[in-house]
Design a protein around this motif. Structure first.
Motif, mmCIF file in Angstrom:
data_model
loop_
_atom_site.group_PDB
_atom_site.id
_atom_site.type_symbol
_atom_site.label_atom_id
_atom_site.label_comp_id
_atom_site.label_asym_id
_atom_site.label_seq_id
_atom_site.Cartn_x
_atom_site.Cartn_y
_atom_site.Cartn_z
ATOM 1 N N TRP A 100 0.811 -1.225 0.000
ATOM 2 C CA TRP A 100 0.000 0.000 0.000
ATOM 3 C C TRP A 100 0.843 1.273 0.000
ATOM 4 C CZ3 TRP A 100 -4.986 1.324 -0.655
ATOM 5 C CH2 TRP A 100 -5.439 2.541 -0.125
ATOM 6 N N SER A 101 1.692 1.436 0.983
ATOM 7 C CA SER A 101 2.465 2.679 1.084
ATOM 8 C C SER A 101 3.482 2.799 -0.049
ATOM 9 C CB SER A 101 3.165 2.765 2.447
ATOM 10 O OG SER A 101 2.202 2.870 3.490
ATOM 11 N N TYR A 102 4.041 1.678 -0.457
ATOM 12 C CA TYR A 102 4.974 1.670 -1.582
ATOM 13 C C TYR A 102 4.301 2.227 -2.831
ATOM 14 C CZ TYR A 102 7.697 -0.310 -5.455
ATOM 15 O OH TYR A 102 8.409 -0.476 -6.614
ATOM 16 N N GLN A 103 3.073 1.796 -3.090
ATOM 17 C CA GLN A 103 2.396 2.242 -4.295
ATOM 18 C C GLN A 103 2.036 3.727 -4.224
ATOM 19 O OE1 GLN A 103 3.208 -0.378 -6.620
ATOM 20 N NE2 GLN A 103 1.442 0.660 -7.461
ATOM 21 N N HIS A 104 1.648 4.204 -3.050
ATOM 22 C CA HIS A 104 1.394 5.639 -2.915
ATOM 23 C C HIS A 104 2.676 6.432 -3.163
ATOM 24 C CE1 HIS A 104 -2.792 5.874 -1.660
ATOM 25 N NE2 HIS A 104 -2.598 4.790 -0.936
ATOM 26 N N ASP A 105 3.786 5.915 -2.682
ATOM 27 C CA ASP A 105 5.040 6.633 -2.889
ATOM 28 C C ASP A 105 5.463 6.612 -4.352
ATOM 29 O OD1 ASP A 105 6.996 8.164 -1.287
ATOM 30 O OD2 ASP A 105 8.427 6.751 -2.172
ATOM 31 N N GLN A 106 5.104 5.554 -5.068
ATOM 32 C CA GLN A 106 5.353 5.561 -6.510
ATOM 33 C C GLN A 106 4.570 6.694 -7.173
ATOM 34 O OE1 GLN A 106 7.628 3.320 -8.241
ATOM 35 N NE2 GLN A 106 8.145 3.299 -6.069
ATOM 36 N N GLY A 107 3.395 6.972 -6.663
ATOM 37 C CA GLY A 107 2.617 8.101 -7.159
ATOM 38 C C GLY A 107 3.286 9.429 -6.863
ATOM 39 N N ARG A 108 3.873 9.534 -5.670
ATOM 40 C CA ARG A 108 4.611 10.759 -5.322
ATOM 41 C C ARG A 108 5.781 10.969 -6.273
ATOM 42 N NH1 ARG A 108 9.221 12.072 -2.748
ATOM 43 N NH2 ARG A 108 9.696 9.870 -2.326
ATOM 44 N N LEU A 109 6.511 9.913 -6.548
ATOM 45 C CA LEU A 109 7.647 10.009 -7.463
ATOM 46 C C LEU A 109 7.187 10.379 -8.872
ATOM 47 C CD1 LEU A 109 9.712 6.914 -6.250
ATOM 48 C CD2 LEU A 109 10.163 9.334 -5.768
ATOM 49 N N ALA A 110 6.012 9.911 -9.258
ATOM 50 C CA ALA A 110 5.474 10.265 -10.571
ATOM 51 C C ALA A 110 5.186 11.760 -10.651
ATOM 52 C CB ALA A 110 4.209 9.456 -10.855
ATOM 53 N N ILE A 111 4.749 12.350 -9.549
ATOM 54 C CA ILE A 111 4.530 13.799 -9.508
ATOM 55 C C ILE A 111 5.838 14.531 -9.769
ATOM 56 C CG2 ILE A 111 4.018 15.739 -7.963
ATOM 57 C CD1 ILE A 111 1.930 13.968 -6.618
ATOM 58 N N GLU A 112 6.896 14.100 -9.092
ATOM 59 C CA GLU A 112 8.197 14.742 -9.281
ATOM 60 C C GLU A 112 8.661 14.635 -10.733
ATOM 61 O OE1 GLU A 112 10.908 13.053 -6.476
ATOM 62 O OE2 GLU A 112 10.162 14.291 -4.818
ATOM 63 N N GLU A 113 8.450 13.467 -11.320
ATOM 64 C CA GLU A 113 8.872 13.272 -12.705
ATOM 65 C C GLU A 113 8.047 14.133 -13.656
ATOM 66 O OE1 GLU A 113 9.397 9.650 -15.980
ATOM 67 O OE2 GLU A 113 8.901 9.204 -13.885
ATOM 68 N N SER A 145 7.341 15.823 -0.149
ATOM 69 C CA SER A 145 7.928 15.235 1.062
ATOM 70 C C SER A 145 6.944 14.207 1.594
ATOM 71 C CB SER A 145 8.199 16.314 2.113
ATOM 72 O OG SER A 145 6.996 16.958 2.492
ATOM 73 N N TYR A 146 7.416 13.358 2.514
ATOM 74 C CA TYR A 146 6.530 12.341 3.063
ATOM 75 C C TYR A 146 6.952 11.987 4.479
ATOM 76 C CZ TYR A 146 10.298 8.977 2.086
ATOM 77 O OH TYR A 146 11.501 8.312 2.059
ATOM 78 N N LEU A 147 5.993 11.471 5.229
ATOM 79 C CA LEU A 147 6.231 10.874 6.540
ATOM 80 C C LEU A 147 5.707 9.452 6.460
ATOM 81 C CD1 LEU A 147 5.081 13.792 8.896
ATOM 82 C CD2 LEU A 147 7.428 13.084 8.410
ATOM 83 N N GLU A 148 6.512 8.467 6.811
ATOM 84 C CA GLU A 148 6.117 7.068 6.704
ATOM 85 C C GLU A 148 5.894 6.459 8.074
ATOM 86 O OE1 GLU A 148 10.767 5.946 5.841
ATOM 87 O OE2 GLU A 148 9.235 4.662 4.954
#
Length: 368
Positions: free
Chosen positions: A45-58, A67-70
């Protein structure tokens, strides 16, 4: 003459200072924050959300700062959300059901900050909600579980008794029992989203109870790893335990065991919502997307699946995508025998969003 020299010097200094000043039109990057219930390395779950965050940066490059808090516990999330708001974030994604009330509280205190809450159902002027129709993927998993089990016992590792999880159990069971009337679901509630130890214990307990196919609504790869281990040292013609990827593909953890996966693809939604903020067009809304929109994706089918079953699974995926098939189409009764849906009747979203009981055929009780 001295006056002219003074004016010339003053003009030169002014021009030099202007040249040295930064462009007044340069804008600060949009600050986008994420709160995760698990570690970004959970491969779920959290891994996939973070992939979305990285997609925003790209997608946006220097125009955004993320930024994120895990591993933020749901019971202690308000402090983390408020911290992000205080740090000047313009848009904050809170990505677990238990973050709902804390998100609303902080949003009330920071009306100029925009919030997006995953899997919740309460909105405000500056709070949107979004989720995937994961139950659509459970139709595919349930069908495969019903066809692939030899013991007729299917295990299910459940996290918390919220509508999302109960909905998934019901959808999987209905699909499994449709093709295998003898199938039995054994459900273990672990009261956690991410705890590899508890998830592993639950997987082992289900196997001991006869389950040869395991579904999960938890975030670690523990169950998949255990299922894959049962394939080691088998003789030709023997088979181990099957499992399904949850939230991410998980194929690398179960090349033999993994039948398919429900993959949460948040990237397009995240990019869309960030763009809306940048364009000044962000509005509070509800988003609940499934296979058709791509937010709920189905992983490649395992080659261990017989050809005719693979073909039917592919047909089911397309039927769900097109709307021809709905996970909850009558006749369906509740667990106590009370009629829920008549022949041909389809469940409305309001009922699905509030689902709090099992359908007929599932044994056991839902924890309170």
């Amino acid at each position: 003459m001295n006056i002219l020299k003074t004016l010339a010097l003053s003009t030169a200094l002014t021009l030099g200072a202007t040249a040295a000043m930064p462009d007044a039109h340069t804008e600060d990057p949009l600050k986008v924050g994420f709160i995760y219930v698990g570690p970004i390395g959970d491969y779920g779950w959290s891994y996939q959300h973070d992939q979305g965050r990285l997609a925003i940066e790209e997608e946006f490059g220097d125009a955004v700062e993320t930024s994120y808090l895990e591993s933020v516990p749901e019971g202690d999330s308000e402090r983390a959300i408020r911290r992000m708001a205080q740090e000047g974030h313009d848009l904050i994604f809170t990505t677990s059901f238990g973050y709902m009330t804390p998100t609303l509280r902080v949003a009330q205190q920071f009306p100029d900050v925009k919030f997006e809450h995953a899997t919740g159902y309460q909105r405000a002027d500056n709070v949107s909600t979004y989720s995937g129709r994961f139950y659509e993927g459970r139709v595919v998993q349930g069908y495969l579980a019903g066809e692939m089990t030899e013991s007729n016992v299917v295990g299910y590792i459940a996290s918390f008794p919220i509508p999302e999880v109960i909905r998934g159990i019901n959808a999987a069971y209905l699909a499994a029992s449709e093709v295998n009337p003898d199938v039995e679901f054994k459900i273990i509630w672990v009261s956690t989203w991410f705890d590899p130890g508890k998830e592993a214990d639950a997987a082992n307990a289900l196997i001991e109870q006869g389950a040869d196919v395991i579904l999960q609504h938890t975030d670690s790869t523990a169950a998949m790893t255990i299922a894959e281990a049962t394939w080691e040292g088998l003789e030709e013609g023997e088979r181990g335990i099957y499992a399904f990827g949850q939230a991410s593909d998980m194929l690398e953890f179960g090349p033999n065991a993994r039948l398919t996966s429900i993959i949460d693809d948040w990237a397009p939604y995240y990019i869309e919502r960030v763009q809306a903020v940048m364009d000044g067009e962000w509005e509070s809304a509800d988003a609940w997307h499934g296979i058709d929109e791509g937010m709920t994706a189905i992983g490649a089918l395992n080659e261990n699946i017989p050809e005719e079953i693979r073909a039917e699974a592919e047909a089911i995926i397309e039927a769900v995508r097109s709307g021809e098939r709905h996970a909850f189409t009558g006749p369906i009764n509740w667990q106590n025998g009370e009629q829920w849906l008549a022949e041909g009747e389809t469940a409305d979203d309001g009922t699905l969003l509030g689902m709090n009981r099992y359908v007929e055929g599932i044994e056991g009780t839902i924890p309170q």
